[in-house]
Scaffold this motif. Structure first.
Motif, short mmCIF file in Angstrom:
data_model
loop_
_atom_site.label_atom_id
_atom_site.label_comp_id
_atom_site.label_asym_id
_atom_site.label_seq_id
_atom_site.Cartn_x
_atom_site.Cartn_y
_atom_site.Cartn_z
N ALA A 1 0.84 -1.20 0.00
CA ALA A 1 0.00 0.00 0.00
C ALA A 1 0.87 1.25 0.00
O ALA A 1 0.58 2.23 -0.70
CB ALA A 1 -0.93 0.00 1.21
N TRP A 2 1.95 1.22 0.78
CA TRP A 2 2.86 2.37 0.80
C TRP A 2 3.56 2.55 -0.54
O TRP A 2 3.86 3.68 -0.95
CB TRP A 2 3.89 2.22 1.92
N TRP A 3 3.85 1.45 -1.26
CA TRP A 3 4.43 1.60 -2.60
C TRP A 3 3.51 2.43 -3.49
O TRP A 3 3.96 3.33 -4.19
CB TRP A 3 4.66 0.23 -3.24
N SER A 4 2.22 2.10 -3.45
CA SER A 4 1.27 2.86 -4.27
C SER A 4 1.13 4.29 -3.77
O SER A 4 1.14 5.24 -4.56
CB SER A 4 -0.10 2.17 -4.25
N LEU A 5 1.01 4.45 -2.46
CA LEU A 5 0.82 5.79 -1.90
C LEU A 5 2.00 6.69 -2.20
O LEU A 5 1.85 7.82 -2.65
CB LEU A 5 0.59 5.66 -0.38
N ARG A 6 3.19 6.19 -1.97
CA ARG A 6 4.40 6.98 -2.24
C ARG A 6 4.47 7.37 -3.72
O ARG A 6 4.81 8.51 -4.06
CB ARG A 6 5.63 6.18 -1.84
N SER A 7 4.20 6.42 -4.60
CA SER A 7 4.30 6.70 -6.04
C SER A 7 3.28 7.72 -6.49
O SER A 7 3.57 8.60 -7.32
CB SER A 7 4.16 5.40 -6.83
N LEU A 8 2.07 7.65 -5.95
CA LEU A 8 1.04 8.64 -6.29
C LEU A 8 1.42 10.03 -5.77
O LEU A 8 1.24 11.03 -6.47
CB LEU A 8 -0.31 8.21 -5.70
N LEU A 9 1.92 10.09 -4.55
CA LEU A 9 2.25 11.38 -3.96
C LEU A 9 3.47 12.03 -4.61
O LEU A 9 3.57 13.25 -4.67
CB LEU A 9 2.49 11.23 -2.45
N ALA A 10 4.41 11.21 -5.06
CA ALA A 10 5.67 11.75 -5.57
C ALA A 10 5.61 12.20 -7.03
O ALA A 10 6.44 13.00 -7.47
CB ALA A 10 6.77 10.70 -5.43
N ALA A 11 4.64 11.71 -7.78
CA ALA A 11 4.66 11.90 -9.24
C ALA A 11 4.74 13.35 -9.66
O ALA A 11 5.59 13.73 -10.48
CB ALA A 11 3.44 11.22 -9.85
N ARG A 12 3.85 14.19 -9.12
CA ARG A 12 3.85 15.58 -9.57
C ARG A 12 5.17 16.28 -9.24
O ARG A 12 5.72 17.00 -10.06
CB ARG A 12 2.69 16.36 -8.94
N TRP A 13 5.68 16.06 -8.00
CA TRP A 13 6.93 16.70 -7.61
C TRP A 13 8.06 16.28 -8.54
O TRP A 13 8.85 17.11 -8.99
CB TRP A 13 7.28 16.34 -6.16
N LEU A 14 8.14 15.00 -8.85
CA LEU A 14 9.19 14.51 -9.74
C LEU A 14 9.10 15.16 -11.11
O LEU A 14 10.12 15.63 -11.66
CB LEU A 14 9.08 12.99 -9.87
N ILE A 15 7.91 15.22 -11.67
CA ILE A 15 7.72 15.82 -12.99
C ILE A 15 8.10 17.29 -12.98
O ILE A 15 8.80 17.79 -13.88
CB ILE A 15 6.26 15.63 -13.46
N GLU A 16 7.66 18.03 -11.95
CA GLU A 16 7.90 19.47 -11.89
C GLU A 16 9.36 19.81 -11.60
O GLU A 16 9.77 20.96 -11.81
CB GLU A 16 6.98 20.10 -10.84
N HIS A 17 10.13 18.84 -11.11
CA HIS A 17 11.54 19.10 -10.80
C HIS A 17 12.49 18.39 -11.74
O HIS A 17 13.67 18.22 -11.45
CB HIS A 17 11.82 18.71 -9.34
N GLY A 18 11.97 17.98 -12.90
CA GLY A 18 12.84 17.48 -13.95
C GLY A 18 13.21 16.02 -13.88
O GLY A 18 14.12 15.56 -14.58
N PHE A 19 12.50 15.24 -13.05
CA PHE A 19 12.74 13.80 -12.97
C PHE A 19 11.64 13.07 -13.75
O PHE A 19 10.60 13.64 -14.05
CB PHE A 19 12.76 13.34 -11.52
N ASP A 20 11.89 11.81 -14.06
CA ASP A 20 10.95 11.06 -14.90
C ASP A 20 10.41 9.84 -14.16
O ASP A 20 11.05 8.79 -14.13
CB ASP A 20 11.64 10.61 -16.19
N PRO A 21 9.21 9.95 -13.57
CA PRO A 21 8.64 8.79 -12.89
C PRO A 21 8.20 7.69 -13.83
O PRO A 21 7.84 6.59 -13.39
CB PRO A 21 7.43 9.39 -12.15
N ASP A 22 8.23 7.97 -15.16
CA ASP A 22 7.84 6.96 -16.14
C ASP A 22 9.04 6.21 -16.71
O ASP A 22 8.90 5.42 -17.64
CB ASP A 22 7.05 7.63 -17.27
N ALA A 23 10.23 6.46 -16.16
CA ALA A 23 11.41 5.70 -16.60
C ALA A 23 11.23 4.24 -16.20
O ALA A 23 10.54 3.92 -15.22
CB ALA A 23 12.67 6.28 -15.96
N PRO A 24 11.81 3.31 -16.96
CA PRO A 24 11.64 1.89 -16.64
C PRO A 24 11.99 1.57 -15.19
O PRO A 24 13.04 1.97 -14.69
CB PRO A 24 12.61 1.20 -17.61
N GLY A 25 11.09 0.84 -14.53
CA GLY A 25 11.32 0.41 -13.16
C GLY A 25 11.01 1.45 -12.10
O GLY A 25 11.16 1.16 -10.91
#
Length: 248
Positions: free
Chosen positions: A214-238
């Protein structure tokens, strides 16, 4: 630092930057609270941490930690199962330590952030609505009362250094607080589910694996926007989006 030939930019965005100059890391943070927490947490943590060379806000100077990182998100880990188990044992030592004097995030805050981030992901078409909805359902299992422990708060596998089967240092303590033990275990194994058993063997006590998922899903949902807005790619493989897809 005499004789240094170059400066390496480890990470840089509009909130903070980390530079490596020889064997010294310089962390520059716009929010002094984060470096204050980092220094205080490292002084309290009963696990190996970097040596604080000096702290002159907004800059914190730390000595390099020996060894190699446990791994990186999106890449296969090359260290042994015993090294992963040693990381689990180090996490257990931290969680058994006295609580830090400052609080962590509340359940209400996490639930509110989850609402907002899921809405943003769907409204902006970042991810399919059914993928977000499914992972939000999974994430709900993490939003339950827990007994607070001393958590690192950002225990990515690249923040844990090992030499052979020994943990030589844990870095980046700016998110340390009181929190859920299973959150640390989840962040450490995010994207590396194949090593969860090794970590739990070292951790040495029964845990609810469904809450870690559950925390894997929660963390990934919460982090996505921050990662995108700061130049990281949450859609990279793995990485985070693959973690979300694996829940379908």
């Amino acid at each position: 630092m005499a004789g240094v030939e170059h400066v390496e930019v480890v990470v840089a965005h509009n909130e903070r930057a980390t530079l490596r100059v020889g064997d010294v890391f310089l962390k520059i943070d716009a929010d002094r609270t984060r470096t204050d927490v980092e220094v205080a947490a490292m002084a309290l943590a009963p696990v190996p941490t970097p040596e604080v060379l000096w702290h002159r806000p907004p800059v914190l100077a730390l000595a390099a930690v020996p060894g190699t990182v446990l791994g990186r998100l999106g890449e296969p880990s090359t260290v042994s199962p015993a090294a992963w188990a040693a990381a689990g044992a180090a996490v257990r030592t931290l969680h058994d330590a006295p609580l830090p004097p400052w609080p962590g995030r509340s359940l209400d805050d996490l639930a509110s952030r989850l609402d907002g981030e899921c809405g943003w992901l769907i409204t902006n078409g970042v991810l399919p609505a059914d993928l977000v909805t499914r992972n939000r359902e999974v994430a709900e299992a993490a939003l339950r009362p827990w007994t607070p422990v001393f958590v690192h708060g950002d225990l990515q596998l690249s923040h844990v250094f090992v030499d052979g089967d020994t943990v030589t240092g844990v870095i980046d303590w700016s998110e340390a607080s009181r929190g859920d033990a299973l959150f640390d275990l989840a962040i450490l194994t995010l994207g590396h589910e194949e090593h969860l058993g090794d970590v739990l063997a070292g951790y040495g006590t029964d845990v609810d694996v469904n809450v870690i998922r559950a925390w894997w899903s929660l963390r990934s949902l919460l982090a996505a926007r921050w990662l995108i807005e700061h130049g990281f790619d949450p859609d990279a493989p793995g990485c985070e989006f693959d973690v979300l897809r694996s829940r379908m």
